[in-house]
Design a protein around this motif. Sequence first.
Motif, mmCIF file in Angstrom:
data_model
loop_
_atom_site.group_PDB
_atom_site.id
_atom_site.type_symbol
_atom_site.label_atom_id
_atom_site.label_comp_id
_atom_site.label_asym_id
_atom_site.label_seq_id
_atom_site.Cartn_x
_atom_site.Cartn_y
_atom_site.Cartn_z
ATOM 1 N N GLU A 130 0.814 -1.213 0.000
ATOM 2 C CA GLU A 130 0.000 0.000 0.000
ATOM 3 C C GLU A 130 0.846 1.260 0.000
ATOM 4 O O GLU A 130 0.335 2.369 -0.070
ATOM 5 N N GLY A 131 2.144 1.111 0.077
ATOM 6 C CA GLY A 131 3.050 2.249 0.074
ATOM 7 C C GLY A 131 4.472 1.754 0.204
ATOM 8 O O GLY A 131 4.738 0.552 0.152
ATOM 9 N N LEU B 165 -1.493 9.196 -2.027
ATOM 10 C CA LEU B 165 -1.786 7.765 -2.080
ATOM 11 C C LEU B 165 -3.260 7.568 -1.765
ATOM 12 O O LEU B 165 -3.772 8.101 -0.777
ATOM 13 N N PRO C 53 -7.157 1.860 -3.030
ATOM 14 C CA PRO C 53 -6.570 1.673 -4.365
ATOM 15 C C PRO C 53 -7.616 1.196 -5.371
ATOM 16 O O PRO C 53 -8.546 0.462 -5.014
ATOM 17 N N LEU D 94 -2.449 2.999 -7.253
ATOM 18 C CA LEU D 94 -2.276 3.357 -5.843
ATOM 19 C C LEU D 94 -2.168 4.856 -5.589
ATOM 20 O O LEU D 94 -2.608 5.330 -4.540
ATOM 21 N N GLY D 95 -1.552 5.621 -6.496
ATOM 22 C CA GLY D 95 -1.387 7.036 -6.201
ATOM 23 C C GLY D 95 -0.637 7.778 -7.285
ATOM 24 O O GLY D 95 -0.264 7.204 -8.314
ATOM 25 N N VAL E 227 3.788 11.563 -6.498
ATOM 26 C CA VAL E 227 4.595 11.038 -5.396
ATOM 27 C C VAL E 227 6.061 11.396 -5.631
ATOM 28 O O VAL E 227 6.552 11.372 -6.767
#
Length: 352
Positions: A235-236, A245, A249, A297-298, A301
């Motif tokens: 998740e990260g 994030l 997801p 997910l994001g 970043v």
Amino acid sequence: MSTLAPGESPVLSFRHLLSDAVCSFLHEAGLGPANVGDPLSELIVTLSRYREEGEPLFPVAFLGDDLEGMLRVLGGREPVALGAGPRTRETIQRALKQCAPLGQGRWWSLYVLLVPEGFAYGVFRTDPFPLVETPLERMRRAGDRSLRMVGVLQLAENVIELRGMGGLYRHIFLSGSRVEATLPTVAMDELALGLTADVKEPARSYTRDFYRRVLFEAMQASHGTLVAVLPKGSEGSPLFVDGVLLEEPLDMVARVMHYHETREMEAASAVSSAAQLLRGMMATDGITVLRSDGFILGYNVFIRHPETLIREPTRVGGARRRTYEVLCAWVGRELTTAFFRSQDGAIACCRD
């Protein structure tokens, strides 16, 4: 001994070399009438970095002598005739000027038809849905060479794919493009494989095709892109120091398979809207974060660079390239895949 007259300077041009190579390709494709090689060369050179009002455009063009057969193979519909002219560079330039602004994205493609009086040109409608094959994909897998047709597509600035039927193709590098450089299609195929490495068939193939098509469109529109792919279930990562994030997801595999199982309009809308969301994420600064089981997910970043990378004055490349090098160093540990595309079109993918 020189044959130049006094005061005359030599002129070197790649145009005749390109025209000769294009004529040879046309002959292999069955399109060998006179006065076609030079106009097609003009089409290739112009599409290699086409712009209108300073904005880059990425139309896909098809040349042939049978419009009905062309539409059948490419999945095209509703052709709109826009003009005609002799088989000259000027006709090709006029055709692009009139048609290219209409041929953006996957909605419309250009056609140039060989007719007795020269060229007739226009556009035809295609299906923009990201789970449907593009006209070039349909052409790539078409085994029948009885239809005489050539497709022209800009893969990157100054890099053109020239495609014929039955697996016939050439990649043309113009102006300073490096022949040894990775082709955009190869790098994006690698990324799509990394994004679906932990997805089971048949969902893997469907989802991989979705990502491949969306990535290609995003690369054309983007000013530059970085992608990091995390392992299944992540998740990260401690690599990330800032960014967005998602709390939940986005499961692209579920969306893609729901459409394939139901064919419902709402399911198709969910896939299309997610594709547009991903294009937007990849157009932002920073890194777009995805996962090897097909999740989004994001985006936006950022990571912390080691001081050694920041301080090396001789290191080649900008911030995006340096970030990609950091991501590559973590492939096989925190990441499974890293992807990079610079503003000038350089592209690379590193996969575990």
